[in-house]
Structures are given as structure tokens and as C-alpha cells.
Design a protein around this motif. Structure first.
Motif, mmCIF file in Angstrom:
data_model
loop_
_atom_site.group_PDB
_atom_site.id
_atom_site.type_symbol
_atom_site.label_atom_id
_atom_site.label_comp_id
_atom_site.label_asym_id
_atom_site.label_seq_id
_atom_site.Cartn_x
_atom_site.Cartn_y
_atom_site.Cartn_z
ATOM 1 N N ASN A 36 0.824 -1.191 -0.149
ATOM 2 C CA ASN A 36 0.009 0.056 -0.001
ATOM 3 C C ASN A 36 1.031 1.417 0.112
ATOM 4 N N VAL A 37 2.040 1.124 0.797
ATOM 5 C CA VAL A 37 2.832 2.232 0.834
ATOM 6 C C VAL A 37 3.346 2.511 -0.636
ATOM 7 N N ARG A 38 3.957 1.603 -1.212
ATOM 8 C CA ARG A 38 4.297 1.487 -2.437
ATOM 9 C C ARG A 38 3.600 2.350 -3.538
ATOM 10 N N ASN A 39 2.203 1.711 -3.394
ATOM 11 C CA ASN A 39 1.147 2.319 -4.477
ATOM 12 C C ASN A 39 0.945 3.608 -4.060
ATOM 13 N N ASN A 40 0.990 4.015 -2.859
ATOM 14 C CA ASN A 40 0.900 5.648 -2.548
ATOM 15 C C ASN A 40 1.938 6.285 -3.008
ATOM 16 N N TYR A 41 3.116 5.757 -2.763
ATOM 17 C CA TYR A 41 4.396 6.595 -3.449
ATOM 18 C C TYR A 41 4.150 6.711 -4.908
ATOM 19 N N ASN A 42 3.681 5.867 -5.661
ATOM 20 C CA ASN A 42 3.657 6.042 -7.047
ATOM 21 C C ASN A 42 2.518 7.023 -7.302
ATOM 22 N N THR A 43 1.554 7.112 -6.400
ATOM 23 C CA THR A 43 0.560 7.976 -6.750
ATOM 24 C C THR A 43 0.999 9.443 -6.417
ATOM 25 N N LEU A 44 2.023 9.606 -5.452
ATOM 26 C CA LEU A 44 2.836 10.850 -5.515
ATOM 27 C C LEU A 44 3.538 11.371 -6.593
ATOM 28 N N LYS A 45 3.945 10.489 -7.225
ATOM 29 C CA LYS A 45 4.745 10.707 -8.533
ATOM 30 C C LYS A 45 3.914 11.374 -9.609
ATOM 31 N N LYS A 46 2.412 11.321 -9.390
ATOM 32 C CA LYS A 46 1.531 11.818 -10.470
ATOM 33 C C LYS A 46 1.100 13.129 -10.326
ATOM 34 N N ILE A 47 1.494 13.827 -8.915
ATOM 35 C CA ILE A 47 0.883 15.027 -8.436
ATOM 36 C C ILE A 47 1.583 15.968 -9.154
ATOM 37 N N PRO A 48 0.720 17.240 -9.552
ATOM 38 C CA PRO A 48 1.505 18.352 -10.403
ATOM 39 C C PRO A 48 2.425 19.194 -9.553
ATOM 40 N N ASP A 49 3.246 19.547 -10.301
ATOM 41 C CA ASP A 49 4.400 20.449 -9.586
ATOM 42 C C ASP A 49 4.007 21.249 -8.378
ATOM 43 N N ASP A 50 3.010 22.204 -8.869
ATOM 44 C CA ASP A 50 2.515 23.164 -7.799
ATOM 45 C C ASP A 50 2.059 22.629 -6.575
ATOM 46 N N VAL A 51 1.406 21.516 -6.445
ATOM 47 C CA VAL A 51 1.003 20.843 -5.502
ATOM 48 C C VAL A 51 2.173 20.107 -4.763
ATOM 49 N N LEU A 52 3.208 19.722 -5.498
ATOM 50 C CA LEU A 52 4.283 19.050 -4.792
ATOM 51 C C LEU A 52 5.081 20.432 -4.070
ATOM 52 N N ASN A 53 5.127 21.284 -4.794
ATOM 53 C CA ASN A 53 5.923 22.673 -4.234
ATOM 54 C C ASN A 53 5.115 23.248 -2.778
ATOM 55 N N ILE A 54 3.883 23.264 -2.845
ATOM 56 C CA ILE A 54 3.022 23.648 -1.734
ATOM 57 C C ILE A 54 3.146 22.477 -0.535
ATOM 58 N N GLY A 55 3.165 21.380 -0.930
ATOM 59 C CA GLY A 55 3.513 20.366 0.056
ATOM 60 C C GLY A 55 4.732 20.396 0.845
ATOM 61 N N ILE A 56 5.959 20.755 -0.034
ATOM 62 C CA ILE A 56 7.235 20.837 0.714
ATOM 63 C C ILE A 56 7.346 21.974 1.435
ATOM 64 N N ALA A 57 6.596 23.011 1.105
ATOM 65 C CA ALA A 57 6.539 24.341 1.764
ATOM 66 C C ALA A 57 5.701 24.153 3.061
ATOM 67 N N ARG A 58 4.703 23.361 3.048
ATOM 68 C CA ARG A 58 3.705 23.350 4.216
ATOM 69 C C ARG A 58 4.550 22.576 5.137
ATOM 70 N N LEU A 59 5.151 21.508 4.731
ATOM 71 C CA LEU A 59 5.889 20.441 5.553
ATOM 72 C C LEU A 59 7.109 21.125 6.329
ATOM 73 N N LYS A 60 7.860 22.033 5.628
ATOM 74 C CA LYS A 60 9.053 22.836 6.222
ATOM 75 C C LYS A 60 8.212 23.540 7.277
ATOM 76 N N ARG A 61 7.267 24.129 7.065
ATOM 77 C CA ARG A 61 6.554 24.879 7.865
ATOM 78 C C ARG A 61 6.281 24.417 9.150
ATOM 79 N N ILE A 62 5.489 22.964 8.962
ATOM 80 C CA ILE A 62 5.255 22.257 10.227
ATOM 81 C C ILE A 62 6.359 21.770 11.009
ATOM 82 N N GLU A 63 7.711 21.493 10.198
ATOM 83 C CA GLU A 63 8.808 21.282 10.969
ATOM 84 C C GLU A 63 9.231 22.361 11.819
#
Length: 145
Positions: A36-63
Motif C-alpha cells: 500500500n505504501v508503494r502504491n501511494n508513493y507511485n501516486t505521489l509521482k503523479k501529483i502536479p508540480d505546484d501541489v508538490l511545491n505547496i506540500g514541501i513548503a507546508r511540511l517545512k513550516r510544520i517542521e
């Protein structure tokens, strides 16, 4: 996990929802399989670049928000102020030596337990945020190749 659900949780979900989502979808329980984790990782590969960047920024803020050692210097003087004020109040008690010292000890132990509890909770949030941010960054690096 669907791509639409992933995009929504990254862009619109609260921090708690995002961290809970990471826990369920990307941190498998000890007794479950990693398929299931591998399948979810493969889904991550399909997300658009803007969502990817938003996710990285949010996670840095949470950190940063969950970086307890950075906030400890602010909390410790406040806790010491409470204990000092209480110890001054305890001197008014009739048997200040026994009851006052016991109350100060109980207050100190309670305060210490509360700070340790907060520290543990924040550390868990930070670990999840770092883990998922690293996953998103690995997806980003593979896309740039």
C-alpha cells in the motif's frame, strides 16, 4: 488513495489532517505489508508540480513549528516564574515547611510532565513532516532528471 484526495489534503487540509493522512497512508503499521505504501508513493509521482511545491513548503513550516528546542528558551522562564510565584504564595501557609514544599514539588513534577508531553507530541509531528517532505523532494528530484 486517489490522486484527487492527495491533492486536496496537501493543498486544503489542516496540518493535523495532513499529518494524520501521512500516518495512515505512508507510515505502515508493523504488521501490514508495504504494498500500500508503494502504491501511494507511485501516486505521489503523479501529483502536479505546484501541489508538490505547496506540500514541501507546508511540511517545512510544520517542521519549524514543531521544533521544540527552539521554543524551549521561551517556555522555561515562564515555568520558573510560575514555580517561583507559587513558592512565594506557599510561604503564607501555616505549616510552610511540609505542605508548602510538597505543593511546590507537586507543581514542579506536573509542570515537568506537561513539558515532556508537549515535547514528545511535537517531536512526532516533526518526524512525520520530515519523512513526507523527503518523499516529496525525492519525487521532485526524479521529475527534474
Amino acid at each position: 488513495m486517489k490522486l484527487k484526495e492527495l491533492n486536496k489534503i496537501i493543498t486544503q487540509g489542516s496540518d493535523k489532517e495532513l499529518l494524520d493522512f501521512i500516518q495512515v497512508e505512508f507510515l505502515p503499521a508493523k504488521d501490514s505489508s508495504s504494498t500500500n505504501v508503494r502504491n501511494n508513493y507511485n501516486t505521489l509521482k503523479k501529483i502536479p508540480d505546484d501541489v508538490l511545491n505547496i506540500g514541501i513548503a507546508r511540511l517545512k513550516r510544520i517542521e519549524e513549528k514543531s521544533d521544540f528546542p527552539k521554543t524551549t528558551p521561551i517556555i522555561i522562564p515562564f515555568v520558573l516564574l510560575i514555580i517561583t510565584a507559587y513558592s512565594e504564595w506557599a510561604k503564607i501557609l501555616p505549616s510552610e515547611s511540609a505542605i508548602g514544599q510538597l505543593l511546590i514539588l507537586l507543581l514542579s513534577v506536573y509542570t515537568f510532565a506537561m513539558v515532556v508531553s508537549i515535547f514528545g507530541n511535537e517531536k512526532g509531528k516533526k518526524i512525520k513532516a520530515i519523512y513526507f517532505r523527503e518523499l516529496l523532494e525525492s519525487v521532485e528530484k526524479k521529475d527534474n532528471r
